[in-house]
Design an enzyme around this catalytic site. Structure first.
Site, mmCIF file in Angstrom:
data_model
loop_
_atom_site.group_PDB
_atom_site.id
_atom_site.type_symbol
_atom_site.label_atom_id
_atom_site.label_comp_id
_atom_site.label_asym_id
_atom_site.label_seq_id
_atom_site.Cartn_x
_atom_site.Cartn_y
_atom_site.Cartn_z
ATOM 1 N N ASP A 34 0.849 -1.185 0.000
ATOM 2 C CA ASP A 34 0.000 0.000 0.000
ATOM 3 C C ASP A 34 0.890 1.242 0.000
ATOM 4 O O ASP A 34 1.833 1.310 0.791
ATOM 5 C CB ASP A 34 -0.850 -0.001 1.278
ATOM 6 C CG ASP A 34 -2.324 0.206 1.011
ATOM 7 O OD1 ASP A 34 -2.653 1.240 0.408
ATOM 8 O OD2 ASP A 34 -3.124 -0.648 1.403
ATOM 9 N N ASP A 89 -3.201 4.399 -2.298
ATOM 10 C CA ASP A 89 -4.292 4.770 -1.408
ATOM 11 C C ASP A 89 -4.800 6.192 -1.679
ATOM 12 O O ASP A 89 -4.001 7.134 -1.745
ATOM 13 C CB ASP A 89 -3.781 4.699 0.042
ATOM 14 C CG ASP A 89 -4.859 5.002 1.050
ATOM 15 O OD1 ASP A 89 -5.742 4.153 1.213
ATOM 16 O OD2 ASP A 89 -4.820 6.088 1.666
ATOM 17 N N GLU A 118 -6.556 3.350 -5.913
ATOM 18 C CA GLU A 118 -7.815 3.253 -5.189
ATOM 19 C C GLU A 118 -8.666 4.421 -5.661
ATOM 20 O O GLU A 118 -8.276 5.577 -5.514
ATOM 21 C CB GLU A 118 -7.615 3.372 -3.682
ATOM 22 C CG GLU A 118 -8.938 3.200 -2.958
ATOM 23 C CD GLU A 118 -9.005 3.842 -1.581
ATOM 24 O OE1 GLU A 118 -9.889 3.485 -0.829
ATOM 25 O OE2 GLU A 118 -8.192 4.709 -1.269
ATOM 26 N N HIS A 122 -10.990 -4.230 3.085
ATOM 27 C CA HIS A 122 -10.926 -3.785 4.484
ATOM 28 C C HIS A 122 -11.786 -2.550 4.744
ATOM 29 O O HIS A 122 -11.916 -2.144 5.892
ATOM 30 C CB HIS A 122 -9.469 -3.493 4.842
ATOM 31 C CG HIS A 122 -8.927 -2.353 4.050
ATOM 32 N ND1 HIS A 122 -8.696 -2.440 2.691
ATOM 33 C CD2 HIS A 122 -8.606 -1.089 4.402
ATOM 34 C CE1 HIS A 122 -8.281 -1.271 2.257
ATOM 35 N NE2 HIS A 122 -8.209 -0.431 3.269
ATOM 36 N N ASP A 123 -12.309 -1.932 3.691
ATOM 37 C CA ASP A 123 -13.179 -0.760 3.867
ATOM 38 C C ASP A 123 -14.649 -1.122 3.716
ATOM 39 O O ASP A 123 -15.511 -0.228 3.648
ATOM 40 C CB ASP A 123 -12.836 0.315 2.835
ATOM 41 C CG ASP A 123 -11.492 0.953 3.110
ATOM 42 O OD1 ASP A 123 -11.082 0.986 4.284
ATOM 43 O OD2 ASP A 123 -10.849 1.410 2.151
#
Ligand code: NOJ
Length: 584
Positions: free
Chosen positions: A130, A232, A286, A353-354
């Site tokens: 990330d 990200d 992202e 994870h979101d």
């Protein structure tokens, strides 16, 4: 990392020879059908905090991951995307980085990282890290110096607004308790910008020194041998620093107003020239802006920016309402496929994870449906065009934990929203109810390895509670059961690797107005596959065009032991057929 010879690689290699088409990572070619390793890759996303704890502190760590690499390999995935593992005070579980060149203490040491990378590559698993550079932690030394004085050489690393000018133009913040993205800092009588939490100040990308720091950080990790970056919140890095006033309601369409700001493409092209273009890596943004054109502008190979992006439109269907409309879902995925059919590339995912767990969100986690529904959703991810991202635990059918009590939550997004509501006299009970469906913590509970206490995740107290269903739903039990979700997942990854049509084949939606069944074909060269997915908990008929005759089709994979001789799909049934005519 040394190239891996897979059946798909052999098949595609032969194709190269036949067509004299030369392409390794297709950075310079334009067509979606151009081959590239990152298109053939199945990504396994792993939340390090929750995967495997090796030292009993209740937090997953790098040594824990190393101990499970053979398991990861056995899944048939090609790359692991690790959520941030850098030094961090963990306001947002690692998305607030205090030192980009060090490993978070909870997770281990740089020596552990080096071992992890070596052991992954020894197993032909690539590592995607990330890259969190829209913001740092407020505990990063850059910010500490920046906030110390208006004259600091680091002042311009962040966005400051001196208070004698009055209050800055309002900006909305994702995680702030007041939703206010400007935080007053008395040390220098100024406000700083933070799109996320107060402890995540936004970097000022207009400063060339900041960009150079980022490129150096990227090179640091790439020179260690990592294989790519998931970028990200990258669509937010470029801001209009004249700080215009947005129209009322702008906070309901943050991506439109905050995303794809001025100079974003200049920055990406510079990054490509300085770093990305010098390595054979995978890059994924992202977010993809607010339009298809925005998305294409990030991934069009001719522009030399990124390989792929993931969009949120799929995730937003039904806005976390369990009764979402499958017609909308099909429309969104079909639209995105068509837009990238000729060039560019996208990612396919149903959870991360979101998000809450995909099973609870997109199907049903009721025990009688869990098996079929998990297999069906995994079939979707692994048969669509686009690089598949499989989230840890979805290969077992892990589901939402649905906490009743705010004290069980660990996610800053849930906790701060709760505090804001409480402060304003809002309906906190309704909020907790909604979080059972949508909180990010649902998707972050520890991996369920076995039926021993804490699911074999830790010998200590887990940082986030383990889903109590681990006693029956766990990896060890599924490994022993030939028809388990886990073993079906492995069949799917193998099928994807040995079937070029599932990676490169054209996608055609079948029976578009069917509100219950998602059906499509994937066609490549002389092969055509039909995928039928019942997204509902009731039997659902499918209406096929006359050109498709199932009686002559070859069944390839199914999530039920048998399929009755009808064109009605069983609850959450998934069927894959090879439609290629056999020799007459
Ligand atoms: C997106 C990440 O996926 C999310 O987990 C994080 O909270 C924000 N960006 C801020 O970094």
């Amino acid at each position: 990392m040394p190239p891996r010879i897979t059946p798909l690689a052999i098949a595609t290699g032969i194709l190269f020879l036949l067509t004299a088409c030369v392409s390794d990572n297709s950075r310079t070619s334009g067509s979606a059908a151009d081959h590239a390793w990152w298109k053939e890759t199945i990504v396994y996303q792993l939340y390090p905090r929750s995967f495997k704890d090796s030292d009993g502190d209740g937090i997953g760590d790098l040594k824990g991951i190393i101990s499970k690499l053979d398991y990861i390999k056995s899944l048939g995935v090609d790359a692991v995307w690790l959520n941030p593992i850098y030094a961090s005070p963990n306001d947002d579980n690692g998305y607030d980085i205090s030192d980009y060149r060090n490993i978070m203490k909870d997770f281990g040491t740089m020596a552990d990282f080096d071992t992890l990378l070596k052991e992954m590559h020894a197993r032909h698993i690539r590592l995607i890290m990330d890259l969190v550079v829209n913001h740092t932690s407020d505990e990063h030394s850059w910010f500490q110096q920046s906030r110390s004085s208006r004259n600091s050489p680091y002042r311009n690393y962040y966005h400051w607004w001196n208070a004698e000018r009055g209050k800055p133009t309002p900006r909305w913040s994702f995680f702030d308790v007041n939703s206010d993205a400007w935080k007053y800092d008395s040390a220098t009588n100024a406000y700083y910008l933070h799109y996320f939490s107060r402890k995540q100040p936004d970097l000022n990308w207009e400063n060339p020194q900041v960009r150079k720091e980022v490129y150096d950080i990227m090179k640091f990790w790439l020179d260690k041998g990592i294989d790519g970056f998931r970028m990200d919140a990258f669509q937010f890095v470029a801001k209009d620093t004249t700080w215009p006033t947005f129209p009322p309601g702008y906070d309901k369409n943050i991506i439109k107003y905050y995303g794809m700001g001025p100079h974003l493409h200049d920055y990406l092209q510079e990054m490509n020239k300085e770093v990305i273009g010098k390595y054979d890596i995978m890059t994924v943004a992202e977010g993809a802006g607010s339009t298809l054109d925005d998305a294409m502008s990030l991934v069009d190979p001719a522009r030399h920016e990124l390989n792929m992006a993931y969009h949120f439109e799929g995730m937003d269907v039904g806005s976390h309402d369990s009764a979402y409309d499958l017609l909308d879902f099909k429309r969104v995925y079909t639209k995105w496929d068509s837009a990238f059919a000729q060039k560019g590339w996208v990612s396919i995912f149903l959870g991360n994870h979101d998000q809450p767990r995909m099973l609870s969100h997109w199907a049903s986690d009721e025990p009688q449906y869990r098996d079929a529904a998990s297999k069906m959703l995994n079939t979707f991810i692994l048969t669509m065009r686009g690089t598949p991202y499989c989230y840890y635990g979805d290969e077992l059918g892990m589901s939402n934990i649905k906490f009743d009590n705010i004290h069980d939550y660990r996610d800053i997004a849930t906790i701060n929203k709760y505090l804001e509501l409480k402060h304003n006299g809002g309906d906190t009970a309704a909020f907790i109810q909604s979080q059972k469906r949508s909180s990010r913590d649902n998707g972050r509970t520890p991996f369920q390895w076995d039926a021993t206490p804490n699911a074999g995740f830790t010998t200590g107290t887990p940082w986030l509670k383990v889903n109590p269903n681990y006693t029956t739903l766990n990896q060890q039990a599924q490994a022993q059961e030939p028809s388990s979700i886990l073993n079906y997942f492995k069949k799917l990854t193998q099928l994807r690797h040995t079937t070029p049509a599932l990676t490169y084949g054209a996608y055609t939606l079948i029976d578009p107005s069917n509100p219950n069944v998602y059906a499509y074909t994937r066609q490549y060269e002389n092969k055509t596959y039909l995928i039928l997915l019942n997204f509902k908990s009731h039997p659902s008929p499918i209406f096929l065009p006359t050109s498709i005759d199932l009686t002559t089709a070859t069944p390839v994979l199914s999530n039920y032991p048998t399929h009755p001789p009808t064109t009605t799909l069983q609850p959450y049934e998934a069927l894959i057929y090879d439609l290629t005519p056999t020799n007459p």
